[in-house]
Design an enzyme around this catalytic site. Structure first.
Site, mmCIF file in Angstrom:
data_model
loop_
_atom_site.group_PDB
_atom_site.id
_atom_site.type_symbol
_atom_site.label_atom_id
_atom_site.label_comp_id
_atom_site.label_asym_id
_atom_site.label_seq_id
_atom_site.Cartn_x
_atom_site.Cartn_y
_atom_site.Cartn_z
ATOM 1 N N ASP A 1 0.895 -1.315 0.127
ATOM 2 C CA ASP A 1 0.189 0.019 0.068
ATOM 3 C C ASP A 1 0.916 1.298 0.202
ATOM 4 O O ASP A 1 1.647 1.428 0.965
ATOM 5 C CB ASP A 1 -0.841 -0.102 1.149
ATOM 6 C CG ASP A 1 -1.756 1.121 1.373
ATOM 7 O OD1 ASP A 1 -1.686 2.240 0.520
ATOM 8 O OD2 ASP A 1 -2.660 1.059 2.149
ATOM 9 N N ILE A 2 0.723 2.048 -1.152
ATOM 10 C CA ILE A 2 1.545 2.993 -0.881
ATOM 11 C C ILE A 2 1.504 4.161 0.057
ATOM 12 O O ILE A 2 2.533 4.812 0.338
ATOM 13 C CB ILE A 2 1.436 3.791 -2.327
ATOM 14 C CG1 ILE A 2 2.914 4.452 -2.908
ATOM 15 C CG2 ILE A 2 0.197 4.856 -2.779
ATOM 16 C CD1 ILE A 2 2.967 5.009 -4.418
ATOM 17 N N GLY B 1 -9.741 4.635 -6.081
ATOM 18 C CA GLY B 1 -8.308 4.149 -6.209
ATOM 19 C C GLY B 1 -7.477 4.601 -5.226
ATOM 20 O O GLY B 1 -7.705 4.966 -4.112
ATOM 21 N N VAL B 2 -6.246 4.696 -5.796
ATOM 22 C CA VAL B 2 -5.107 5.191 -4.976
ATOM 23 C C VAL B 2 -5.279 6.588 -4.579
ATOM 24 O O VAL B 2 -4.678 6.822 -3.450
ATOM 25 C CB VAL B 2 -3.569 4.824 -5.856
ATOM 26 C CG1 VAL B 2 -3.457 5.567 -6.869
ATOM 27 C CG2 VAL B 2 -2.676 4.720 -4.885
ATOM 28 N N ASP B 3 -5.794 7.436 -5.608
ATOM 29 C CA ASP B 3 -6.202 8.808 -5.237
ATOM 30 C C ASP B 3 -6.829 9.002 -3.803
ATOM 31 O O ASP B 3 -6.652 9.637 -2.913
ATOM 32 C CB ASP B 3 -6.838 9.297 -6.321
ATOM 33 C CG ASP B 3 -6.708 10.998 -6.165
ATOM 34 O OD1 ASP B 3 -6.295 11.402 -5.436
ATOM 35 O OD2 ASP B 3 -7.575 11.305 -7.250
ATOM 36 N N TYR C 1 -8.239 4.039 -15.362
ATOM 37 C CA TYR C 1 -8.176 4.370 -16.769
ATOM 38 C C TYR C 1 -7.654 3.314 -17.787
ATOM 39 O O TYR C 1 -7.752 3.718 -18.769
ATOM 40 C CB TYR C 1 -7.107 5.550 -16.505
ATOM 41 C CG TYR C 1 -7.633 6.875 -16.038
ATOM 42 C CD1 TYR C 1 -8.822 7.156 -15.600
ATOM 43 C CD2 TYR C 1 -6.620 7.887 -15.749
ATOM 44 C CE1 TYR C 1 -9.283 8.387 -15.166
ATOM 45 C CE2 TYR C 1 -7.165 9.237 -14.992
ATOM 46 C CZ TYR C 1 -8.202 9.322 -15.090
ATOM 47 O OH TYR C 1 -8.578 10.694 -14.490
HETATM 48 N N1 AR6 Z 1 -1.401 1.749 -3.114
HETATM 49 C C1 AR6 Z 1 -0.902 1.177 -4.275
HETATM 50 N N2 AR6 Z 1 -1.646 1.067 -4.924
HETATM 51 C C2 AR6 Z 1 -2.915 1.045 -5.268
HETATM 52 C C3 AR6 Z 1 -3.316 1.416 -4.024
HETATM 53 C C4 AR6 Z 1 -2.696 1.596 -2.683
HETATM 54 N N3 AR6 Z 1 -3.340 2.064 -1.711
HETATM 55 N N4 AR6 Z 1 -4.756 1.624 -4.210
HETATM 56 C C5 AR6 Z 1 -5.027 1.046 -5.541
HETATM 57 N N5 AR6 Z 1 -4.110 1.060 -6.232
HETATM 58 P P1 AR6 Z 1 -6.142 3.840 -10.099
HETATM 59 P P2 AR6 Z 1 -5.824 5.350 -12.652
HETATM 60 C C6 AR6 Z 1 -3.526 0.756 -7.501
HETATM 61 O O1 AR6 Z 1 -7.889 3.430 -10.343
HETATM 62 O O2 AR6 Z 1 -6.139 3.980 -13.503
HETATM 63 C C7 AR6 Z 1 -9.106 7.871 -9.196
HETATM 64 O O3 AR6 Z 1 -10.395 8.140 -9.183
HETATM 65 C C8 AR6 Z 1 -4.444 -0.009 -8.183
HETATM 66 O O4 AR6 Z 1 -4.875 -1.450 -8.098
HETATM 67 O O5 AR6 Z 1 -6.091 4.163 -8.555
HETATM 68 O O6 AR6 Z 1 -4.635 6.191 -12.879
HETATM 69 C C9 AR6 Z 1 -8.338 9.263 -9.778
HETATM 70 O O7 AR6 Z 1 -9.041 10.196 -9.260
HETATM 71 C C10 AR6 Z 1 -4.117 0.050 -9.686
HETATM 72 O O8 AR6 Z 1 -3.024 -0.864 -9.990
HETATM 73 O O9 AR6 Z 1 -5.827 4.945 -11.006
HETATM 74 C C11 AR6 Z 1 -8.508 9.519 -11.388
HETATM 75 O O10 AR6 Z 1 -10.021 9.888 -11.711
HETATM 76 C C12 AR6 Z 1 -3.304 1.321 -9.788
HETATM 77 O O11 AR6 Z 1 -3.269 1.814 -8.474
HETATM 78 C C13 AR6 Z 1 -8.568 7.815 -11.671
HETATM 79 O O12 AR6 Z 1 -8.929 7.100 -10.649
HETATM 80 C C14 AR6 Z 1 -4.036 2.523 -10.437
HETATM 81 O O13 AR6 Z 1 -5.492 2.418 -10.401
HETATM 82 C C15 AR6 Z 1 -7.164 7.377 -12.378
HETATM 83 O O14 AR6 Z 1 -7.023 6.036 -12.552
#
Ligand code: AR6
Length: 172
Positions: A11-12, A33-35, A122
């Site tokens: 977890d980042i 998501g991660v955001d 995305y």
């Molecule tokens: N630590 C590390 N990686 C993570 C975590 C975490 N805590 N949580 C999720 N991931 P995404 P995108 C991974 O969808 O595709 C948001 O709503 C996840 O499993 O977070 O760039 C933003 O506001 C995946 O492998 O980002 C934007 O609207 C990776 O992080 C949109 O999502 C990226 O998934 C961005 O979409």
């Protein structure tokens, strides 16, 4: 050079590094998501600082403090939405990694953790995204030895397999 690039499963938001990268959207005002995880862990002061930034273009990056996170800084970058590959998605994704690392250097960061930008909501294909990410990071590190470590923090095993493979391809 490549021994500076690693992957971990985790977890980042828990990582104690100089900067973590947020896979944001162009509003920089949070999301899922991660955001969402980063904003929850950092606390409301992060959103307050993000509100002063007036958003960010896809492929560019902006830096804030880390607030309640163990990381000192958060570098926010909106990755490209995957539309099939003909909308400059590969170039924009490479630009995200370069922009983040440029800001890291400018702010004296020596250790930087990335999530897998654009491969969640995305829908950027993981196989392509991992190769672009690792090649871009490796090229950047050749020119910037002051960065000591860059890690891809993978949230699931499948993601880690792809980034490990891209790192192995660099070395081979
Ligand atoms: N630590 C590390 N990686 C993570 C975590 C975490 N805590 N949580 C999720 N991931 P995404 P995108 C991974 O969808 O595709 C948001 O709503 C996840 O499993 O977070 O760039 C933003 O506001 C995946 O492998 O980002 C934007 O609207 C990776 O992080 C949109 O999502 C990226 O998934 C961005 O979409």
């Amino acid at each position: 050079m490549n021994e500076k690039i690693k992957t971990i499963l985790g977890d980042i938001t828990k990582q104690n590094v100089d900067a973590i990268v947020n896979a944001a959207n162009t509003s920089l005002l949070g999301g899922g998501g991660v955001d969402g995880a980063i904003h929850r862990a950092a606390g409301p002061e992060l959103l307050a600082e993000c509100r002063t930034l007036n958003g960010c273009r896809t492929g560019e990056a902006k830096i804030t403090k880390g607030y309640k996170l163990p990381a000192k800084y958060v570098i926010h970058t909106p990755g490209p939405v995957w539309h099939g590959g003909s909308k400059n998605e590969p170039q924009l994704l490479a630009s995200c990694y370069r922009s983040c690392l440029t800001l890291a250097v400018e702010n004296g960061c020596k250790t930087v953790d990335f999530p897998s930008i654009s491969t969640g909501v995305y829908h950027f294909p993981l196989e392509k995204a991992s190769v672009i990410a690792i090649n871009t990071i490796a090229d950047f590190l050749k020119a910037h030895p002051e960065i000591e470590q860059v890690r891809m923090v993978c949230f699931d095993e499948k993601t880690k397999v792809h980034y490990d493979r891209a790192i192995a391809a660099l070395e081979g």
